[in-house]
Design an enzyme around this catalytic site. Structure first.
Site, PDB file in Angstrom:
ATOM      1  N   ASP A  52       8.896  -2.943   3.826  1.00 12.38           N
ATOM      2  CA  ASP A  52       7.660  -3.163   4.136  1.00 12.38           C
ATOM      3  C   ASP A  52       6.825  -3.028   2.744  1.00 12.38           C
ATOM      4  OD1 ASP A  52       7.831  -0.459   3.842  1.00 12.38           O
ATOM      5  OD2 ASP A  52       6.467   0.191   5.183  1.00 12.38           O
ATOM      6  N   SER A 106       1.437   1.597   3.699  1.00 13.30           N
ATOM      7  CA  SER A 106       2.424   1.255   4.334  1.00 13.30           C
ATOM      8  C   SER A 106       2.399  -0.109   4.834  1.00 13.30           C
ATOM      9  CB  SER A 106       3.077   2.270   5.458  1.00 13.30           C
ATOM     10  OG  SER A 106       4.426   2.163   5.925  1.00 13.30           O
ATOM     11  N   ASP A 138       9.574   1.716   2.019  1.00 18.79           N
ATOM     12  CA  ASP A 138       9.771   2.862   2.706  1.00 18.79           C
ATOM     13  C   ASP A 138      10.677   2.470   3.890  1.00 18.79           C
ATOM     14  OD1 ASP A 138       7.653   2.922   3.902  1.00 18.79           O
ATOM     15  OD2 ASP A 138       6.888   4.858   3.735  1.00 18.79           O
ATOM     16  N   ASP A 178       5.430  -0.795   0.861  1.00 20.98           N
ATOM     17  CA  ASP A 178       5.716   0.226   0.000  1.00 20.98           C
ATOM     18  C   ASP A 178       7.284   0.696  -0.218  1.00 20.98           C
ATOM     19  OD1 ASP A 178       5.597   1.590   2.605  1.00 20.98           O
ATOM     20  OD2 ASP A 178       5.035   3.316   1.573  1.00 20.98           O
TER      21      ASP A 178
END
Length: 569
Positions: free
Chosen positions: A298, A142, A302, A300
């Protein structure tokens, strides 16, 4: 035991040349060896997360392999001819870990669907559901710094693994020899034999169509919106730009220094859209472009953070503020255009702003509180689906910049959040307002709920003990007051109990047990404490309620100081 493990790894950890070099480099360094081997990297409902490197307490092909063997055994225990979808982001070795996991699953007789290139976490959740897979894996840490990587495992519902499944995987992992107990085959061989298959453009197109389907105002002219966007060297670049193009938001300038994938994050050492430093490159570009909105996703993709013009400066918005604005925007506009379902449901986490309770109540929307972690929001969607009314779900969100409108995935999604935020900004722009003005109106109407979060890093074995000691001390000796305001209620989610201080009455909390302590003050403010599930940190969530902006700001600052002292920092 630690030294024995180190010697064993020196002998057998030969797959990755980087690990061989690192093991040699730490020879004779007792502190480094102990930190790398004093425990196994823990597998829980959030999967694995840790520093990349050699050792049982590190992210590497062996710890990832052991977890994947556990997942493979789990899948094979619940189905025959099972299948798993895999995605990965731009982090160091993400592609290596993803390919290795695919090869291990294939060696265990499981069909693998893997994206050809880095993709956001929500697109993994979508692929699991769309392809009817039995599980999923996304390799990401993340928004952590570049030295970290992680491994999230998903169930067939597209949610991160539940406790029972995670415990099963862990129980298998504990019996697997990390070197000799993992079945592997060559990735390219498995691909040629059809045991591994690349996920096609049709799945990506279906995902984007599902996102676009959740638009609220289709008659807004999006071409007049001026946006600066940064993917922070991560996986959001292509899908975010694709969805914005689909809705007509074509005036998008991407921050050039942060456009390309780079797991070293050279321009954003902490690639977290919650902090201002991640916006520095975008803010410099904004001086030239003069956008209506700055967007940052960010690595990834999400989570998404935003900033909007405030005179010659740009104001960053918190996750609580964006969540409250989106909730009101969705409810207000869907009510106005007749698309709001009967008995609508929104879901937030217990550490997310309570101003949302007032907003939901105003529109006749049920607002459900769940534990921190988006899988709990996903579970509420599943419950509505099981009842035959998934359409009742309108929005789910958490203070840590995660949002989801729609049931097509079961995780937070920066792609749909970016779309809805852009649409919301364009909607208010057409009325001559910016988000700062809209937020001020929201607080004037519903009350000034000012929130913040403080994190305290406690690394290594000593840090784990420090966090445990703090939680034990606060649970056994909760404060009776904070800054002269009485604590009216104390929630101990370790026991799923709530104590009313005045009456001494204890009632059950209808939430799963979790390592969370909540102190709720008589004026409606609160302090909530919990260890991070993904980082070596203990977190303090502050919510201050005031009659005015000045009152709420001053009270929040006092609570931040008091809460820090309460934790012992």
């Amino acid at each position: 035991m630690v030294n024995e493990q180190y010697k064993l790894w020196c002998e057998k950890a030969t797959i990755d040349a980087d690990l061989v070099a690192e093991l040699k480099a730490i020879e004779g360094n007792d502190e480094a060896i102990n930190d790398a081997f004093y425990k196994d990297l823990e597998f829980g409902t959030g999967g694995l997360r840790g520093v990349i490197g050699a050792g049982t307490n590190r992210m590497n092909v062996y710890t990832v392999g052991k977890a994947t063997q556990g997942l493979a055994d789990y899948v094979n225990s619940v189905t025959k001819n099972g299948s798993v979808a895999i995605a990965y982001d731009s982090r160091i070795k993400s592609d290596v870990f993803a390919r290795d996991a695919a090869a291990i699953l294939a060696a265990n007789g499981i069909k693998v669907y893997i994206y050809k290139e880095l993709m956001p976490t929500p697109m993994l959740s979508f692929a699991v559901r769309h392809l009817k897979c039995d599980a999923g894996i996304v390799v990401t840490a993340s928004h952590n710094p570049s030295k970290y990587n992680g491994y999230k495992a998903y169930g067939n519902d597209g949610c991160q693994l539940g406790l029972e499944a995670a415990d099963y995987v862990l129980s298998v992992m504990n019996q697997v020899d990390i070197f000799d107990g993992v079945r592997r085959m060559d990735f390219d061989t498995a691909l040629a034999e059809g045991k591994i298959e690349y996920i096609g453009e049709d799945v990506i197109d279906a995902y984007l169509a599902a996102v676009e389907d959740r638009r609220v105002n289709r008659d807004i002219d999006m071409s007049k919106l001026n946006v600066v966007y940064t993917p922070l060297h991560g996986s959001g670049n292509k899908p975010v730009r694709a969805i914005l193009s689909k809705i007509g938001a074509t005036n998008v300038t991407v921050v050039p220094e942060q456009e390309k994938p780079d797991g070293n994050f050279p321009t954003a050492p902490y690639p977290n859209p919650e902090i201002r430093q991640a916006f520095e490159c975008a803010l410099k570009l904004a001086e030239i472009v003069k956008p209506d909105l700055l967007l940052a996703t960010d690595p990834d993709a999400d989570r998404v953070g935003i900033a909007v013009p405030n005179g010659d400066e740009y104001r960053l918005f918190s996750g609580n503020e964006v969540g409250a604005l989106l909730l009101e925007y969705i409810l207000k506009c869907r009510k106005a255009n007749g698309t709001l379902p009967e008995n609508p449901v929104a879901v937030k986490t217990i550490v997310t702003s309570d101003v949302c309770l007032k907003i939901a109540e105003d529109y006749g929307c049920e607002l459900r509180d769940v534990l921190t972690g988006f899988k709990f929001i996903g579970e509420q969607i599943a419950n509505l689906e099981a009842e035959g009314h998934p359409e009742r779900y309108v929005f789910g969100f958490e203070e840590s910049y995660g949002y989801l409108a729609g049931t097509y995935v079961r995780d937070k999604d920066a792609v749909i959040a970016s779309m809805l935020i852009c649409e919301m900004v364009a909607y208010y722009k057409s009325q001559g307002k910016n988000l700062i003005e809209v937020l001020s109106e929201l607080y004037d109407k519903y009350g000034y709920y000012y929130c913040s979060q403080k994190s305290f890093t406690c690394e290594g074995q000593a840090g784990m003990k420090q966090i445990a000691d703090i939680m034990e001390r606060l649970a056994n000796n909760p404060p009776g007051e904070v800054e002269g305001i009485k604590v009216a209620r104390f929630d101990n989610l370790n026991k799923s109990e709530s104590l009313d201080i005045a009456s001494g009455k204890i009632t059950a909390i209808n939430l799963p047990k979790s390592n969370v302590l909540g102190f709720y003050l008589a004026d409606g403010s609160s302090l909530i404490v919990r260890p991070s599930g993904t980082e070596p940190k203990i977190k303090l969530y502050i919510s201050a309620v005031g009659a005015t902006d000045a009152d709420a700001t001053a009270w929040r600052e006092k609570l931040e100081i008091a809460g820090t002292k309460l934790l012992g920092f």
